[in-house]
Design a protein around this motif. Sequence first.
Motif, PDB file in Angstrom:
ATOM      1  N   LYS A   1      50.861 -17.367  18.382  1.00  0.00           N
ATOM      2  CA  LYS A   1      50.697 -16.472  17.236  1.00  0.00           C
ATOM      3  C   LYS A   1      51.359 -15.142  17.583  1.00  0.00           C
ATOM      4  CE  LYS A   1      48.163 -12.908  15.309  1.00  0.00           C
ATOM      5  NZ  LYS A   1      47.849 -11.580  15.889  1.00  0.00           N
ATOM      6  N   ALA A   2      52.115 -14.611  16.641  1.00  0.00           N
ATOM      7  CA  ALA A   2      52.730 -13.301  16.836  1.00  0.00           C
ATOM      8  C   ALA A   2      52.985 -12.688  15.472  1.00  0.00           C
ATOM      9  CB  ALA A   2      54.039 -13.418  17.617  1.00  0.00           C
ATOM     10  N   SER A   3      52.621 -11.431  15.306  1.00  0.00           N
ATOM     11  CA  SER A   3      52.853 -10.764  14.025  1.00  0.00           C
ATOM     12  C   SER A   3      53.930  -9.697  14.115  1.00  0.00           C
ATOM     13  CB  SER A   3      51.556 -10.143  13.499  1.00  0.00           C
ATOM     14  OG  SER A   3      51.011  -9.235  14.441  1.00  0.00           O
ATOM     15  N   SER A   4      54.100  -9.068  15.268  1.00  0.00           N
ATOM     16  CA  SER A   4      55.092  -8.005  15.382  1.00  0.00           C
ATOM     17  C   SER A   4      56.476  -8.598  15.630  1.00  0.00           C
ATOM     18  CB  SER A   4      54.749  -7.046  16.525  1.00  0.00           C
ATOM     19  OG  SER A   4      55.025  -7.640  17.782  1.00  0.00           O
TER      20      SER A   4
ATOM     21  N   ASN B   1      58.971 -14.186  22.121  1.00  0.00           N
ATOM     22  CA  ASN B   1      58.582 -15.595  22.249  1.00  0.00           C
ATOM     23  C   ASN B   1      59.789 -16.513  22.066  1.00  0.00           C
ATOM     24  OD1 ASN B   1      55.955 -14.809  22.698  1.00  0.00           O
ATOM     25  ND2 ASN B   1      55.283 -15.164  20.592  1.00  0.00           N
TER      26      ASN B   1
ATOM     27  N   SER C   1      54.509 -13.254  29.507  1.00  0.00           N
ATOM     28  CA  SER C   1      54.276 -14.204  28.422  1.00  0.00           C
ATOM     29  C   SER C   1      55.421 -15.204  28.303  1.00  0.00           C
ATOM     30  CB  SER C   1      54.090 -13.466  27.096  1.00  0.00           C
ATOM     31  OG  SER C   1      55.236 -12.687  26.777  1.00  0.00           O
TER      32      SER C   1
ATOM     33  N   LEU D   1      55.611 -20.779  14.969  1.00  0.00           N
ATOM     34  CA  LEU D   1      54.745 -19.621  14.774  1.00  0.00           C
ATOM     35  C   LEU D   1      53.341 -20.098  14.455  1.00  0.00           C
ATOM     36  CD1 LEU D   1      54.627 -16.460  14.446  1.00  0.00           C
ATOM     37  CD2 LEU D   1      54.747 -16.902  11.972  1.00  0.00           C
TER      38      LEU D   1
ATOM     39  N   ASN E   1      57.184  -9.119  19.442  1.00  0.00           N
ATOM     40  CA  ASN E   1      56.544 -10.288  20.038  1.00  0.00           C
ATOM     41  C   ASN E   1      57.170 -11.585  19.548  1.00  0.00           C
ATOM     42  OD1 ASN E   1      54.827  -8.737  21.560  1.00  0.00           O
ATOM     43  ND2 ASN E   1      53.089  -8.918  20.163  1.00  0.00           N
ATOM     44  N   GLN E   2      57.526 -11.641  18.271  1.00  0.00           N
ATOM     45  CA  GLN E   2      58.183 -12.840  17.765  1.00  0.00           C
ATOM     46  C   GLN E   2      59.523 -13.060  18.459  1.00  0.00           C
ATOM     47  OE1 GLN E   2      58.361 -12.587  13.491  1.00  0.00           O
ATOM     48  NE2 GLN E   2      56.176 -12.998  13.223  1.00  0.00           N
TER      49      GLN E   2
END
Length: 274
Positions: A228-231, A238, A210, A17, A234-235
């Motif tokens: 980078k991912a905050s939600s 990835n 992505s 992350l 999205n995490q």
Amino acid sequence: MQRLTTRNGLNLPAIGLGTWPMTGTECTQAVRQALELGYRHIDTATAYANEAAVGQALRDSEVPREQIHLTTKVWWDRLAPKAMRQSLEDSLRALGTEQVDLFHIHWPGQDWDLARSIETLVALRDEGKARSIGVANFPLGLLRQVVETLGAPLSAIQVEYHVLLGQPALLDYARRHDLLLTAYTPLARGQAAAQPVIQTIADKHGVLPSQVALKWLLDQDGVAVIPKASSRDNQLANLAALNVQLDDQDRLAIASLPKDQRLVSPAFAPDWDS
């Protein structure tokens, strides 16, 4: 989780992350959530001003510290021996840990004493403050100097790398010298997913653009990624990039994309061709 290893002990989860530019509560929540979802590789730096937020997430998490790979970095204006030592001490205090797993010089210095900086970097590893050491944003010539002339036992290099920016010379050198390469900005700040070629491949496999961009990197020997991912979505997306299966036709199509689109080159950046 797929892991990459070196002979001198670096054991790096292939997907990490990236935490820049998150700070404060946003950063703490994102890191804590990532750990809950299965991430075991967190990347931070003094310059991100979020080490304390990352440290809070580590304390909040039920995941034992020894299961988490933690990378941090010293900024280019703190590369004199005393300043570098203080920088790492500050990082350890903010992160709430006695040791980081990987400590990078974030950028080459300006009018600096390279040999003394590298000597200090190695000493910090030998003293147990960092399990492994590396450099970020070093062009090939400078990396060769550190590894071959100064004999530094580096484990990794971190550079910008994505479907629109090739790093063949650095990657070849890293493989020959047992260094892992961590790709930052692996999604090219959204530009990778916007490429029609990438979208076509994603449609073909029923995955996200992505994920195609990440898997192209992950399929390469010795390459890790730190999007980078905050939600939560999205995490998870990835992480799921590991399950994408690209074929030779896909790789040929991606090879046709321009590979000279550098997005991160601040005023203090080195001569990338040096």
